[in-house]
Design a protein around this motif. Structure first.
Motif, PDB file in Angstrom:
ATOM      1  N   ARG A 233       5.198 -36.261 -12.811  1.00  0.00           N
ATOM      2  CA  ARG A 233       6.080 -35.097 -12.752  1.00  0.00           C
ATOM      3  C   ARG A 233       5.361 -33.996 -11.977  1.00  0.00           C
ATOM      4  O   ARG A 233       4.247 -33.593 -12.341  1.00  0.00           O
ATOM      5  N   ILE A 234       5.999 -33.505 -10.933  1.00  0.00           N
ATOM      6  CA  ILE A 234       5.439 -32.441 -10.109  1.00  0.00           C
ATOM      7  C   ILE A 234       6.419 -31.271 -10.131  1.00  0.00           C
ATOM      8  O   ILE A 234       7.573 -31.407  -9.723  1.00  0.00           O
ATOM      9  N   TRP A 235       5.946 -30.131 -10.636  1.00  0.00           N
ATOM     10  CA  TRP A 235       6.776 -28.940 -10.720  1.00  0.00           C
ATOM     11  C   TRP A 235       6.518 -28.033  -9.528  1.00  0.00           C
ATOM     12  O   TRP A 235       5.370 -27.719  -9.214  1.00  0.00           O
ATOM     13  N   LEU A 236       7.596 -27.603  -8.872  1.00  0.00           N
ATOM     14  CA  LEU A 236       7.521 -26.711  -7.719  1.00  0.00           C
ATOM     15  C   LEU A 236       8.335 -25.447  -7.991  1.00  0.00           C
ATOM     16  O   LEU A 236       9.251 -25.446  -8.816  1.00  0.00           O
ATOM     17  N   ARG A 237       7.997 -24.404  -7.245  1.00  0.00           N
ATOM     18  CA  ARG A 237       8.771 -23.164  -7.308  1.00  0.00           C
ATOM     19  C   ARG A 237       8.892 -22.581  -5.909  1.00  0.00           C
ATOM     20  O   ARG A 237       7.883 -22.404  -5.217  1.00  0.00           O
ATOM     21  N   GLY A 238      10.118 -22.306  -5.481  1.00  0.00           N
ATOM     22  CA  GLY A 238      10.339 -21.717  -4.178  1.00  0.00           C
ATOM     23  C   GLY A 238       9.903 -20.257  -4.164  1.00  0.00           C
ATOM     24  O   GLY A 238      10.371 -19.462  -4.977  1.00  0.00           O
ATOM     25  N   LEU A 239       9.020 -19.896  -3.251  1.00  0.00           N
ATOM     26  CA  LEU A 239       8.513 -18.534  -3.222  1.00  0.00           C
ATOM     27  C   LEU A 239       9.576 -17.544  -2.762  1.00  0.00           C
ATOM     28  O   LEU A 239       9.560 -16.378  -3.147  1.00  0.00           O
ATOM     29  N   ALA A 240      10.496 -17.982  -1.913  1.00  0.00           N
ATOM     30  CA  ALA A 240      11.559 -17.091  -1.453  1.00  0.00           C
ATOM     31  C   ALA A 240      12.769 -17.140  -2.380  1.00  0.00           C
ATOM     32  O   ALA A 240      13.321 -16.104  -2.756  1.00  0.00           O
ATOM     33  N   SER A 241      13.186 -18.352  -2.761  1.00  0.00           N
ATOM     34  CA  SER A 241      14.385 -18.510  -3.582  1.00  0.00           C
ATOM     35  C   SER A 241      14.125 -18.315  -5.071  1.00  0.00           C
ATOM     36  O   SER A 241      15.042 -18.021  -5.838  1.00  0.00           O
TER      37      SER A 241
ATOM     38  N   PHE B 226       7.252 -28.815   7.273  1.00  0.00           N
ATOM     39  CA  PHE B 226       7.170 -28.109   8.539  1.00  0.00           C
ATOM     40  C   PHE B 226       5.780 -27.575   8.850  1.00  0.00           C
ATOM     41  O   PHE B 226       5.563 -27.040   9.939  1.00  0.00           O
ATOM     42  N   ALA B 227       4.849 -27.691   7.925  1.00  0.00           N
ATOM     43  CA  ALA B 227       3.495 -27.203   8.161  1.00  0.00           C
ATOM     44  C   ALA B 227       2.572 -27.855   7.132  1.00  0.00           C
ATOM     45  O   ALA B 227       3.018 -28.276   6.064  1.00  0.00           O
ATOM     46  N   PRO B 228       1.270 -27.944   7.444  1.00  0.00           N
ATOM     47  CA  PRO B 228       0.326 -28.466   6.452  1.00  0.00           C
ATOM     48  C   PRO B 228       0.302 -27.588   5.208  1.00  0.00           C
ATOM     49  O   PRO B 228       0.515 -26.369   5.276  1.00  0.00           O
ATOM     50  N   ALA B 229       0.047 -28.217   4.070  1.00  0.00           N
ATOM     51  CA  ALA B 229      -0.054 -27.460   2.821  1.00  0.00           C
ATOM     52  C   ALA B 229      -1.285 -26.570   2.845  1.00  0.00           C
ATOM     53  O   ALA B 229      -2.311 -26.910   3.439  1.00  0.00           O
ATOM     54  N   ALA B 230      -1.188 -25.416   2.211  1.00  0.00           N
ATOM     55  CA  ALA B 230      -2.297 -24.458   2.172  1.00  0.00           C
ATOM     56  C   ALA B 230      -2.296 -23.758   0.825  1.00  0.00           C
ATOM     57  O   ALA B 230      -1.264 -23.648   0.168  1.00  0.00           O
ATOM     58  N   PRO B 231      -3.468 -23.271   0.373  1.00  0.00           N
ATOM     59  CA  PRO B 231      -3.525 -22.582  -0.919  1.00  0.00           C
ATOM     60  C   PRO B 231      -2.710 -21.303  -0.934  1.00  0.00           C
ATOM     61  O   PRO B 231      -2.584 -20.611   0.070  1.00  0.00           O
ATOM     62  N   CYS B 232      -2.154 -20.999  -2.096  1.00  0.00           N
ATOM     63  CA  CYS B 232      -1.409 -19.759  -2.275  1.00  0.00           C
ATOM     64  C   CYS B 232      -2.383 -18.619  -2.546  1.00  0.00           C
ATOM     65  O   CYS B 232      -3.384 -18.798  -3.248  1.00  0.00           O
ATOM     66  N   ARG B 233      -2.075 -17.450  -1.995  1.00  0.00           N
ATOM     67  CA  ARG B 233      -2.983 -16.307  -2.101  1.00  0.00           C
ATOM     68  C   ARG B 233      -2.781 -15.491  -3.373  1.00  0.00           C
ATOM     69  O   ARG B 233      -3.630 -14.681  -3.739  1.00  0.00           O
ATOM     70  N   THR B 234      -1.670 -15.666  -4.053  1.00  0.00           N
ATOM     71  CA  THR B 234      -1.373 -14.867  -5.238  1.00  0.00           C
ATOM     72  C   THR B 234      -0.858 -15.755  -6.364  1.00  0.00           C
ATOM     73  O   THR B 234      -0.305 -16.834  -6.117  1.00  0.00           O
ATOM     74  N   ALA B 235      -1.030 -15.288  -7.580  1.00  0.00           N
ATOM     75  CA  ALA B 235      -0.467 -15.990  -8.734  1.00  0.00           C
ATOM     76  C   ALA B 235       1.033 -15.704  -8.813  1.00  0.00           C
ATOM     77  O   ALA B 235       1.502 -14.655  -8.366  1.00  0.00           O
ATOM     78  N   PRO B 236       1.825 -16.636  -9.367  1.00  0.00           N
ATOM     79  CA  PRO B 236       3.268 -16.402  -9.489  1.00  0.00           C
ATOM     80  C   PRO B 236       3.568 -15.302 -10.494  1.00  0.00           C
ATOM     81  O   PRO B 236       2.761 -14.993 -11.377  1.00  0.00           O
ATOM     82  N   THR B 237       4.741 -14.723 -10.351  1.00  0.00           N
ATOM     83  CA  THR B 237       5.182 -13.668 -11.264  1.00  0.00           C
ATOM     84  C   THR B 237       5.766 -14.287 -12.534  1.00  0.00           C
ATOM     85  O   THR B 237       6.549 -15.240 -12.462  1.00  0.00           O
ATOM     86  N   GLY B 238       5.406 -13.748 -13.691  1.00  0.00           N
ATOM     87  CA  GLY B 238       5.868 -14.297 -14.953  1.00  0.00           C
ATOM     88  C   GLY B 238       6.964 -13.471 -15.603  1.00  0.00           C
ATOM     89  O   GLY B 238       7.268 -12.355 -15.175  1.00  0.00           O
ATOM     90  N   VAL B 239       7.557 -14.032 -16.670  1.00  0.00           N
ATOM     91  CA  VAL B 239       8.592 -13.360 -17.454  1.00  0.00           C
ATOM     92  C   VAL B 239       8.168 -13.347 -18.915  1.00  0.00           C
ATOM     93  O   VAL B 239       7.189 -13.988 -19.310  1.00  0.00           O
TER      94      VAL B 239
ATOM     95  N   HIS C 165      -5.849 -16.357 -14.195  1.00  0.00           N
ATOM     96  CA  HIS C 165      -6.476 -15.138 -14.693  1.00  0.00           C
ATOM     97  C   HIS C 165      -6.023 -13.971 -13.832  1.00  0.00           C
ATOM     98  O   HIS C 165      -5.803 -14.133 -12.619  1.00  0.00           O
ATOM     99  N   PRO C 166      -5.857 -12.778 -14.403  1.00  0.00           N
ATOM    100  CA  PRO C 166      -5.385 -11.633 -13.605  1.00  0.00           C
ATOM    101  C   PRO C 166      -6.267 -11.314 -12.413  1.00  0.00           C
ATOM    102  O   PRO C 166      -5.794 -10.749 -11.418  1.00  0.00           O
ATOM    103  N   ASP C 167      -7.551 -11.646 -12.470  1.00  0.00           N
ATOM    104  CA  ASP C 167      -8.483 -11.303 -11.390  1.00  0.00           C
ATOM    105  C   ASP C 167      -8.642 -12.414 -10.356  1.00  0.00           C
ATOM    106  O   ASP C 167      -9.508 -12.315  -9.483  1.00  0.00           O
ATOM    107  N   SER C 168      -7.839 -13.468 -10.455  1.00  0.00           N
ATOM    108  CA  SER C 168      -8.007 -14.591  -9.536  1.00  0.00           C
ATOM    109  C   SER C 168      -6.656 -15.222  -9.227  1.00  0.00           C
ATOM    110  O   SER C 168      -5.764 -15.259 -10.093  1.00  0.00           O
ATOM    111  N   SER C 169      -6.503 -15.717  -7.999  1.00  0.00           N
ATOM    112  CA  SER C 169      -5.291 -16.463  -7.628  1.00  0.00           C
ATOM    113  C   SER C 169      -5.488 -17.952  -7.769  1.00  0.00           C
ATOM    114  O   SER C 169      -4.572 -18.716  -7.499  1.00  0.00           O
TER     115      SER C 169
END
Length: 466
Positions: free
Chosen positions: A282-290, A337-350, A456-460
């Motif tokens: 199982r692989i969970w994804l989240r669209g950064l724009a949508s 459409f492009a090679p995968a790369a690390p995300c620079r920020t942590a996702p926003t939570g609820v 962690h809040p201090d790391s992505s």
């Protein structure tokens, strides 16, 4: 977002390993020693020759946009240790793939990369493997015959469930698993593999420890609901009818919506079927724009892990095609459409309350949905026996919680069942927190919240909870 050419971390590379042995063997090949004729391209490919036990070195090439791998070694593991070692060498900047320094791929690597590019360039309809049947009338008749077989299987299963309720649950521990396996086989014969899987899970519940009668009654009720939904599927709204068909294991009748986005990999984990014959990834994804969640499934036959592996924390610019039904979660990855790369920020939570509301809304579309993917944050892990959630509310010593940082509400963490993180993973989460707030991704369901990844809040950098 991401930048082209940003390298993965060693942890993200090793997360691709199919098992611990491959992880250790790949780590030993992560230096320059065994490698020769290495190179890479700015388009997202790396290659090299790795010295092995034979007279000829192994030819290894990795397409980072997949990631996808090809190696001349005889290993049946995917990716093999040579592909892992090559990726570790690249992650440690042993290979330069930046613009202006790219090397020309050797013929053996270029041929494989060209074949992948040609396959990706085919029209989407061709890649999906779905084509209009040559004999539409014959296809209609076959569908009718299958529907009739499923109807007969559902009727038989309803009788089995009625016998279970009439005879009571007390004797199920002594009755054993064989009778349920026979019923599951009958559902396979009826061409309803989804029902067969649920029946097998039902048969394993009496051996799951304390509280099994309640869980068995819950699962039997959901099975009954699915049976009744199939028998009346013609009168259901189409979205719900599509969910019922997917739950029984039927292929979707129409193509789903295609969404192009930058997809953040939130979690990846494997589960085994009750009979041990199939591994599901199982692989969970989240669209950064949508902001849309997506669940990608891959399967491995006995003795082999699933082929698709996406390290947590990477972002893929790709098209995801969502399947009808299942609350709009299930998706297949299409063109990238492009090679995968690390995300620079942590996702926003609820908040925990918003997480429950999201799960409740999803249940209206799919009553059989066990959980809903949610990013919580900021939340604080509360070990069992401490106060958490609403003021003055004392939890049992065995129950962990994830509480909103404001202390207004909390979600319990399930202590048993697939995906439970109540042991090592929860103490890992508590250590990462240090008593402070975190962002946590996991699955919110009727038994609580199962944490899978934390930031962690201090790391992505994501931390995968074991």
């Amino acid at each position: 977002m991401t930048e082209q050419g940003v390298r993965w971390t060693a942890e993200q590379v090793l997360a691709l390993a199919p098992d611990d042995a491959s992880r250790k063997a790949g780590a030993r090949l992560g230096g320059a020693g065994p490698w020769s004729q290495t190179g890479g391209s700015a388009s997202g490919a790396v290659w090299g020759l790795c010295k092995g036990s034979g007279s000829k070195p192994y030819r290894t090439v990795v397409d980072l946009s997949g990631p996808a791998y090809n190696c001349s070694c005889p290993s049946r593991k995917f990716p093999c240790k040579h592909a892992l070692g090559l990726l570790l060498l690249w992650a440690a900047e042993g290979l330069d793939t930046s613009a202006g320094t790219s090397a020309e791929a050797p013929d053996w690597a270029d041929g494989w990369l060209a074949e992948r590019a040609a396959k990706a360039a085919r029209p989407a309809a061709d890649r999906s493997g779905r084509a209009e049947p040559a004999d539409a009338e014959g296809a209609r008749k076959r569908a009718e015959r299958r529907a009739a077989r499923i109807g007969a299987g559902v009727t038989e299963l309803e009788q089995r469930l009625a016998d279970l309720v009439r005879g009571g649950l007390a004797g199920q521990e002594r009755a054993g698993y064989a009778a349920w396996e026979e019923t599951a086989a009958r559902m396979v014969d009826a061409q309803a593999p989804g029902l067969a899987g649920r029946v097998r899970e039902l048969g394993t519940i009496p051996s799951c420890g304390a509280g099994w009668p309640a869980r068995m009654l819950e699962e039997a009720s959901l099975l009954h609901l699915l049976d009744r939904a199939w028998l009346g599927v013609s009168g259901l709204p189409e979205p719900l009818a599509a969910t019922v068909r997917s739950r029984l294991g039927l292929q979707p009748q129409t193509d789903g919506e295609a969404v192009r986005d930058h997809w953040l990999v939130l979690a990846q984990y494997d589960t085994a079927s009750p009979d041990g014959r199939l591994t599901t990834r199982r692989i969970w994804l989240r669209g950064l724009a949508s902001g849309r969640p997506a669940l990608v499934l891959d399967f491995g036959p006995p003795g082999r892990p699933p082929g698709l592996a996406l390290p947590v924390g990477l972002v893929l610019e790709a098209e995801a095609r969502f399947r009808p039904g299942s609350a709009g979660l299930r998706a297949d990855l299409g063109e990238r459409f492009a090679p995968a790369a690390p995300c620079r920020t942590a996702p926003t939570g609820v908040s925990t309350g918003a997480a429950l509301e999201a799960y409740g809304a999803a249940l209206r579309e799919d009553p059989w949905l066990e959980s809903w993917p949610v990013v919580l944050g900021p939340v604080v892990p509360i070990p069992g026996g401490q106060q958490g959630g609403r003021q003055g509310e004392q939890q049992s010593s065995a129950t962990w919680q994830l509480a909103d940082a404001e202390g207004t509400s909390a979600l319990p963490v399930p202590q048993t069942g697939a995906g439970s993180r109540s042991g090592t993973g929860m103490w890992q989460l508590a250590a990462l927190s240090g008593g402070g707030p975190l962002t946590v991704f996991g699955e919110c369901g009727h038994r609580g919240f199962t944490p899978l990844t934390a930031w962690h809040p201090d790391s992505s950098e994501p931390v995968v909870l074991g």
